[in-house]
Design a protein around this motif. Sequence first.
Motif, PDB file in Angstrom:
ATOM      1  N   GLN A 185     119.637 -37.329  51.935  1.00 20.26           N
ATOM      2  CA  GLN A 185     118.451 -37.346  52.805  1.00 20.26           C
ATOM      3  C   GLN A 185     118.446 -36.187  53.789  1.00 20.26           C
ATOM      4  O   GLN A 185     117.397 -35.781  54.280  1.00 20.26           O
ATOM      5  CB  GLN A 185     118.384 -38.666  53.570  1.00 20.26           C
ATOM      6  CG  GLN A 185     118.104 -39.877  52.701  1.00 20.26           C
ATOM      7  CD  GLN A 185     118.140 -41.158  53.505  1.00 20.26           C
ATOM      8  OE1 GLN A 185     119.208 -41.616  53.937  1.00 20.26           O
ATOM      9  NE2 GLN A 185     116.981 -41.757  53.706  1.00 20.26           N
ATOM     10  N   LEU A 186     119.622 -35.637  54.064  1.00 21.02           N
ATOM     11  CA  LEU A 186     119.740 -34.568  55.050  1.00 21.02           C
ATOM     12  C   LEU A 186     119.673 -33.179  54.411  1.00 21.02           C
ATOM     13  O   LEU A 186     119.459 -32.194  55.109  1.00 21.02           O
ATOM     14  CB  LEU A 186     121.047 -34.729  55.816  1.00 21.02           C
ATOM     15  CG  LEU A 186     121.131 -34.153  57.237  1.00 21.02           C
ATOM     16  CD1 LEU A 186     119.992 -34.644  58.102  1.00 21.02           C
ATOM     17  CD2 LEU A 186     122.461 -34.511  57.871  1.00 21.02           C
ATOM     18  N   LYS A 187     119.841 -33.104  53.094  1.00 26.19           N
ATOM     19  CA  LYS A 187     119.828 -31.802  52.428  1.00 26.19           C
ATOM     20  C   LYS A 187     118.535 -31.021  52.654  1.00 26.19           C
ATOM     21  O   LYS A 187     118.576 -29.812  52.873  1.00 26.19           O
ATOM     22  CB  LYS A 187     120.080 -31.987  50.930  1.00 26.19           C
ATOM     23  CG  LYS A 187     121.539 -32.234  50.582  1.00 26.19           C
ATOM     24  CD  LYS A 187     121.736 -32.337  49.074  1.00 26.19           C
ATOM     25  CE  LYS A 187     123.201 -32.571  48.748  1.00 26.19           C
ATOM     26  NZ  LYS A 187     123.432 -32.687  47.278  1.00 26.19           N
ATOM     27  N   PRO A 188     117.357 -31.672  52.632  1.00 22.69           N
ATOM     28  CA  PRO A 188     116.132 -30.897  52.864  1.00 22.69           C
ATOM     29  C   PRO A 188     116.065 -30.255  54.248  1.00 22.69           C
ATOM     30  O   PRO A 188     115.274 -29.334  54.464  1.00 22.69           O
ATOM     31  CB  PRO A 188     115.012 -31.940  52.687  1.00 22.69           C
ATOM     32  CG  PRO A 188     115.613 -33.012  51.852  1.00 22.69           C
ATOM     33  CD  PRO A 188     117.056 -33.062  52.247  1.00 22.69           C
ATOM     34  N   TYR A 189     116.913 -30.738  55.171  1.00 24.84           N
ATOM     35  CA  TYR A 189     116.903 -30.190  56.530  1.00 24.84           C
ATOM     36  C   TYR A 189     117.898 -29.033  56.677  1.00 24.84           C
ATOM     37  O   TYR A 189     118.075 -28.504  57.766  1.00 24.84           O
ATOM     38  CB  TYR A 189     117.239 -31.288  57.541  1.00 24.84           C
ATOM     39  CG  TYR A 189     116.189 -32.358  57.625  1.00 24.84           C
ATOM     40  CD1 TYR A 189     115.140 -32.260  58.538  1.00 24.84           C
ATOM     41  CD2 TYR A 189     116.223 -33.456  56.772  1.00 24.84           C
ATOM     42  CE1 TYR A 189     114.160 -33.244  58.604  1.00 24.84           C
ATOM     43  CE2 TYR A 189     115.245 -34.446  56.844  1.00 24.84           C
ATOM     44  CZ  TYR A 189     114.220 -34.334  57.748  1.00 24.84           C
ATOM     45  OH  TYR A 189     113.252 -35.306  57.820  1.00 24.84           O
ATOM     46  N   ASN A 190     118.577 -28.655  55.575  1.00 19.96           N
ATOM     47  CA  ASN A 190     119.469 -27.493  55.561  1.00 19.96           C
ATOM     48  C   ASN A 190     120.671 -27.651  56.493  1.00 19.96           C
ATOM     49  O   ASN A 190     120.875 -26.863  57.422  1.00 19.96           O
ATOM     50  CB  ASN A 190     118.701 -26.220  55.915  1.00 19.96           C
ATOM     51  CG  ASN A 190     117.551 -25.949  54.967  1.00 19.96           C
ATOM     52  OD1 ASN A 190     117.742 -25.911  53.755  1.00 19.96           O
ATOM     53  ND2 ASN A 190     116.357 -25.801  55.512  1.00 19.96           N
ATOM     54  N   PHE A 191     121.433 -28.713  56.250  1.00 23.66           N
ATOM     55  CA  PHE A 191     122.675 -28.934  56.973  1.00 23.66           C
ATOM     56  C   PHE A 191     123.832 -28.369  56.155  1.00 23.66           C
ATOM     57  O   PHE A 191     124.012 -28.744  54.996  1.00 23.66           O
ATOM     58  CB  PHE A 191     122.910 -30.438  57.202  1.00 23.66           C
ATOM     59  CG  PHE A 191     122.614 -30.871  58.600  1.00 23.66           C
ATOM     60  CD1 PHE A 191     121.314 -30.933  59.067  1.00 23.66           C
ATOM     61  CD2 PHE A 191     123.638 -31.212  59.467  1.00 23.66           C
ATOM     62  CE1 PHE A 191     121.034 -31.343  60.359  1.00 23.66           C
ATOM     63  CE2 PHE A 191     123.367 -31.623  60.756  1.00 23.66           C
ATOM     64  CZ  PHE A 191     122.057 -31.688  61.210  1.00 23.66           C
ATOM     65  N   TYR A 192     124.599 -27.486  56.776  1.00 23.47           N
ATOM     66  CA  TYR A 192     125.712 -26.844  56.083  1.00 23.47           C
ATOM     67  C   TYR A 192     126.997 -26.960  56.891  1.00 23.47           C
ATOM     68  O   TYR A 192     126.979 -27.000  58.120  1.00 23.47           O
ATOM     69  CB  TYR A 192     125.416 -25.358  55.836  1.00 23.47           C
ATOM     70  CG  TYR A 192     124.402 -25.115  54.742  1.00 23.47           C
ATOM     71  CD1 TYR A 192     124.815 -24.898  53.423  1.00 23.47           C
ATOM     72  CD2 TYR A 192     123.043 -25.110  55.020  1.00 23.47           C
ATOM     73  CE1 TYR A 192     123.890 -24.668  52.417  1.00 23.47           C
ATOM     74  CE2 TYR A 192     122.109 -24.888  54.019  1.00 23.47           C
ATOM     75  CZ  TYR A 192     122.542 -24.663  52.720  1.00 23.47           C
ATOM     76  OH  TYR A 192     121.621 -24.455  51.726  1.00 23.47           O
ATOM     77  N   TYR A 193     128.118 -26.991  56.172  1.00 26.09           N
ATOM     78  CA  TYR A 193     129.442 -26.977  56.773  1.00 26.09           C
ATOM     79  C   TYR A 193     130.121 -25.663  56.403  1.00 26.09           C
ATOM     80  O   TYR A 193     130.096 -25.241  55.241  1.00 26.09           O
ATOM     81  CB  TYR A 193     130.292 -28.147  56.263  1.00 26.09           C
ATOM     82  CG  TYR A 193     129.887 -29.486  56.814  1.00 26.09           C
ATOM     83  CD1 TYR A 193     130.546 -30.044  57.912  1.00 26.09           C
ATOM     84  CD2 TYR A 193     128.834 -30.204  56.248  1.00 26.09           C
ATOM     85  CE1 TYR A 193     130.164 -31.277  58.425  1.00 26.09           C
ATOM     86  CE2 TYR A 193     128.440 -31.437  56.760  1.00 26.09           C
ATOM     87  CZ  TYR A 193     129.114 -31.964  57.841  1.00 26.09           C
ATOM     88  OH  TYR A 193     128.743 -33.183  58.352  1.00 26.09           O
ATOM     89  N   LEU A 194     130.712 -25.023  57.405  1.00 23.80           N
ATOM     90  CA  LEU A 194     131.429 -23.775  57.182  1.00 23.80           C
ATOM     91  C   LEU A 194     132.929 -24.036  57.169  1.00 23.80           C
ATOM     92  O   LEU A 194     133.437 -24.836  57.960  1.00 23.80           O
ATOM     93  CB  LEU A 194     131.109 -22.754  58.274  1.00 23.80           C
ATOM     94  CG  LEU A 194     129.634 -22.368  58.461  1.00 23.80           C
ATOM     95  CD1 LEU A 194     129.524 -21.241  59.483  1.00 23.80           C
ATOM     96  CD2 LEU A 194     128.999 -21.955  57.143  1.00 23.80           C
ATOM     97  N   LYS A 195     133.614 -23.351  56.284  1.00 20.58           N
ATOM     98  CA  LYS A 195     135.071 -23.425  56.263  1.00 20.58           C
ATOM     99  C   LYS A 195     135.625 -22.421  57.264  1.00 20.58           C
ATOM    100  O   LYS A 195     135.000 -21.423  57.592  1.00 20.58           O
ATOM    101  CB  LYS A 195     135.609 -23.123  54.864  1.00 20.58           C
ATOM    102  CG  LYS A 195     135.292 -24.204  53.834  1.00 20.58           C
ATOM    103  CD  LYS A 195     135.918 -23.856  52.498  1.00 20.58           C
ATOM    104  CE  LYS A 195     135.652 -24.956  51.467  1.00 20.58           C
ATOM    105  NZ  LYS A 195     136.262 -24.631  50.162  1.00 20.58           N
ATOM    106  N   GLY A 196     136.824 -22.693  57.720  1.00 22.29           N
ATOM    107  CA  GLY A 196     137.449 -21.778  58.666  1.00 22.29           C
ATOM    108  C   GLY A 196     138.334 -22.519  59.626  1.00 22.29           C
ATOM    109  O   GLY A 196     138.130 -23.711  59.888  1.00 22.29           O
ATOM    110  N   SER A 197     139.317 -21.834  60.151  1.00 23.12           N
ATOM    111  CA  SER A 197     140.251 -22.459  61.080  1.00 23.12           C
ATOM    112  C   SER A 197     139.576 -22.713  62.411  1.00 23.12           C
ATOM    113  O   SER A 197     138.634 -22.022  62.801  1.00 23.12           O
ATOM    114  CB  SER A 197     141.478 -21.559  61.279  1.00 23.12           C
ATOM    115  OG  SER A 197     141.078 -20.283  61.734  1.00 23.12           O
ATOM    116  N   SER A 198     140.097 -23.699  63.117  1.00 21.86           N
ATOM    117  CA  SER A 198     139.506 -24.101  64.387  1.00 21.86           C
ATOM    118  C   SER A 198     139.774 -23.056  65.462  1.00 21.86           C
ATOM    119  O   SER A 198     140.896 -22.600  65.635  1.00 21.86           O
ATOM    120  CB  SER A 198     140.080 -25.455  64.815  1.00 21.86           C
ATOM    121  OG  SER A 198     139.542 -25.839  66.058  1.00 21.86           O
TER     122      SER A 198
END
Length: 854
Positions: free
Chosen positions: A623-636
Amino acid sequence: MRTTRLLLDHNISYLVQKLSTKPMITEYAKLAIGILVFFLLLIFPPSSLMNEIIANGDSMVMILFLLVFFILLLNKNGNGWETIQAVFVFALFAMTLIYKWQITHSGEIIGGLLPWSDAAAYNWEAHRLVNRALLSTWGGRRPLFSGFLAVLLRLTGDFMITLSILTLLNTLAVFFVVRMVKRLYGSIGAAIFLVISFEFYTRFSGTTLSEQLGFAAGNLALFFLLIGAHTGSLSKALFGLGLLTLALNARAGAFFILPILSLWLAFSFRQRAGFWRSAGLAIIVVISVFLLNLVLVRVIADPQSTSFSNYSYTLYGLASGNKGWTYVMEDHPGVTESEVMPLAIQKIRSEPTLLFQGILRSFGDYFKPTYGAFNFIYSGLFEQQINLMLWGLVASGLAYSILKRKEGFQGFILASFLGVIASVPLLPPLDSDEMRVYAATIPFSILWITTGVSALHNWGRKIVTKDENDAGTETGLHFQKPALFFSILLVFLTVPAPLLGKALAPAPGSLDSSSIPVCEPGEEALNGMKFRDASIVIIGDDAAAESYMPFIRIGDFQSTISKTTASLYPFLNNELLNLKAGDQLSFGLRIDNSVPSQGLWIISKFPLIDEFHECGLVTDNEQLKPYNFYYLKGSSVPASDLTVSQENTFATRLIRLILGMATGFMLFLLVMRSISLQYHGLIDFLYTAGVMILILPGLFVDLYVNGQLLSVPISVEERMMLEVKHAYPEDGNLFILPLGINWMSHKTLGQSPAVVYENGIPLKMPNSLHQEIREKGNGRYSVWEGQLYFSSSDNTDPRFNSRVYELEWPHPIQPLWQWISLSISMLGIALIFLGKRIWLSRIEHRKMISPTPD
C-alpha cells in the motif's frame, strides 16, 4: 570640548525624540521586537506541556483565559504597552509551530515536520519548480501557493526556515487586523478576533497547505477593506479587494463574496468616484487577479492543467444530495478527474431535485456545530451551546449593521456576510474539513462575531459604561505602511517571483555519469535532491531530555504514532512504527534524466546531502509503494549536533522560567490594574489573588477532561469491568457497548487515552476507524460518544467467548461537576471586569451615607 560634548548629547537626544515621534519608525520597531521574540522562542521553546495546553485548542477554559488575558492587555495604549502586545501576539502564534515540532504530532505532517497527503503534494510541486520543471496537472489546479512555496524554498534553502516564515507571515497578517479591529471595536473585539484566528490557524501552522497563503492574504484583504470603508479611501478598498481575489485563487473558497463586495464598493464610493467608475475599477481588479492566476497556469504548469478542476468532485456530491466529494468514487470506481465534470452535469440533468436537496442541506449544515461556520473553534461538552452563542452574536452584529448601514464599514460587514452566505450552497460545509475550504474568508466570519459583541456593548452602555481606553484611541492606522509594504512583498512573491524564477532559471544540465551509482539486483538508482532540514532523525530516549525538530526521541515518536491508528493511512503508521533509533526519514524529489519526476520518502542511517545519488530498496508494504518509500543501505552515521535547546538544557529551562514568571506577573498586573483604584494596596492584592484562585478549578477540570494533563502524574486511573453481555453486534466484527457516560471520547479528544483489556492483556489498536473494526477486527476499538466500539482479539463473539473485558481510563468527572467548576471560573472572570465597578459603587455608597461638612 565640554561644549562640543553637550551639543552632541543635545543633538542625539533631539534625534531620538524626533525618531520616537515618527509613527512609522515606532511601528516597525514594535514589529521587529515581536519578530525577534518569535524566532527566539523557536530556538528556545516553552515546555511541551504549556504548548499542548495552549496550542491544542481543546480546552474551553483555556480559550476563555486567552480571551481575558488579551482583552486586558489590548486595552492598554502607549508605545510600551503596544510593544508588549506585539510580543505576546507573536509568541502565541510561535507556539502553534512549536507545538507541532515538540509533540511530534502526526496527521497532515509526519513526525511533526514532514508533509503528507495534500501538504506533500504541494511540496512536491514546489520542488519541481525549484528544479526548473513545470507543475503537474495536480499543481496546475491552484498554482499560486506552489509557486509561492517554491520561491520561499529557493530563497531560504531550508525547509524548517520556510515553515517558520509561513507562520510568521500569518502572524503579521492577523496582527495588522487586530490593530484595526481594536480601533473600530475596542480591546474586546480585538481579543476575540485574535483568539479565534489563533484557533483556526493552529491546525495549519507547520504544514505546506494552501491555507497558509489563503488565510494570510485574506487577513490582509480584510485590513485594507476595513481601512477603505472606515476612511473612505477607494484605493485602499480596491487593494483589499485585489488581495481577497488573490487569497481565493490561492485557496479556492467563497467566490461569490467578490461580486457582492464589488457591488458594495460601487455603492459606497458612488458619491466620490461615481457608481460606474467604482464598479468598473472593482471588476478590473478582480478580473486582473484571475488573469494573473491564468498566466501562472499557462507559464509554470502543465499545458493540460485546468484551474480549480477538482471542484467537479464537490459538484457531483452536491448533485447527489450533498453526499460529499468522495461519493463519485463510490458511484464510479476508478473514475478519472477529467471524467467527473461530465458525470456531474449528467447527474444534474437526470435528477435536478437531488441538486436542490443538496443545496438546501449544504446551507443547513453551515449553521450546525458539527459542520458549520465555527466548528473549528471548539468541540466538546458545550459545543452546541457555544455554536448557538456565536450565531446569536452574528445575528446581533448583522442587526446592528443594518441599523448603521450608512456607515461605511457597517455596510461592508453586511456585504461580506451576504457574499459568504451566497457561496455556501455550492460550497458544502460537509466537504469543508473544519472550514479549511473557507480559509480566505474566515477573517470576515470572525469579524461578524466581533461586530455582534460591539453591538451588545453599545446597546448596553446604560448598564456597562464604556472603558475610556477602549475604541477610538488606537493608533493602528499607523500600521498601514508596514502592512502595505508587507502586502506588496507577499504579492510579489506569489505572482511575479515564480514567473521570474521560471524565466531566469538556467537550462537543466545533464547528470554526470560518474555520479550514477551502480546498484545490486533488486535495488534502484535514486538520483534526487532535498532541502536542508527536510529530514527527521530518530534518536534514543536517553540522547536528549525531550524531542524537538528535527530530533525525535524514539519513545515519543512511537507513542504518537500508536495514538493515531485512526489515521486515514494506517499502512503508513505501521511502516513508521518499524523505525529504530538512528533512522532518518527524509523528504525529497526524484530526478530522472535531469527531469524532476516523483516525490521520495527515504529512510537511511545517514544524513542525505542536498543532491544525492544512492541505491535504494523500495518498501515491502504494497500500500505504501505508490508513495515512493525507499530504504537506503549504509552504515549508521549519528547526528553530530542536537538543536540549541536540546544541547543547552540549562539555558532552555532558564528561559522557560523567565517566560513563565513574566507571563504570570503580566497577568497579575493586568488583573490588578483592571479592578483596583489605588494600585498595589493590600486589599487590591488579596482581591486579585482571590479572583485568580477562583479561575483555577474550571481551568484544571477542563484541561483534565480534554486529556491535556494526562502526561502529568495527577490523574487517578479507574479500571472497570465491562458487561459485554449487554453489547450488541453491528456489521462484521464490530460490537457496540454503551458505557453510561460520554467520557474520554475519541471524537472529542482526537485520541482517547482509554485502554481496553482482554483477560488482563491490553488490546493493541485503540482509536481505530469504525470501518476497520468492522472489516478487520482483531482487537481494534474506539471510545466514541459514550459507547465502546470494539472487537475481540481473534474476532470471536465477545459475549460468548468466556473472556473478561475491562476498561481503564482517567477517573471520570461527572458533567454536573464540570458545570460547577466552569461556573466558578466564569465567576472569577466576571469579577475581573466587575471589580472596579464594585469599588466605585462602594465609594459612591460611602459618599452618600457620610455627612457632608458645612
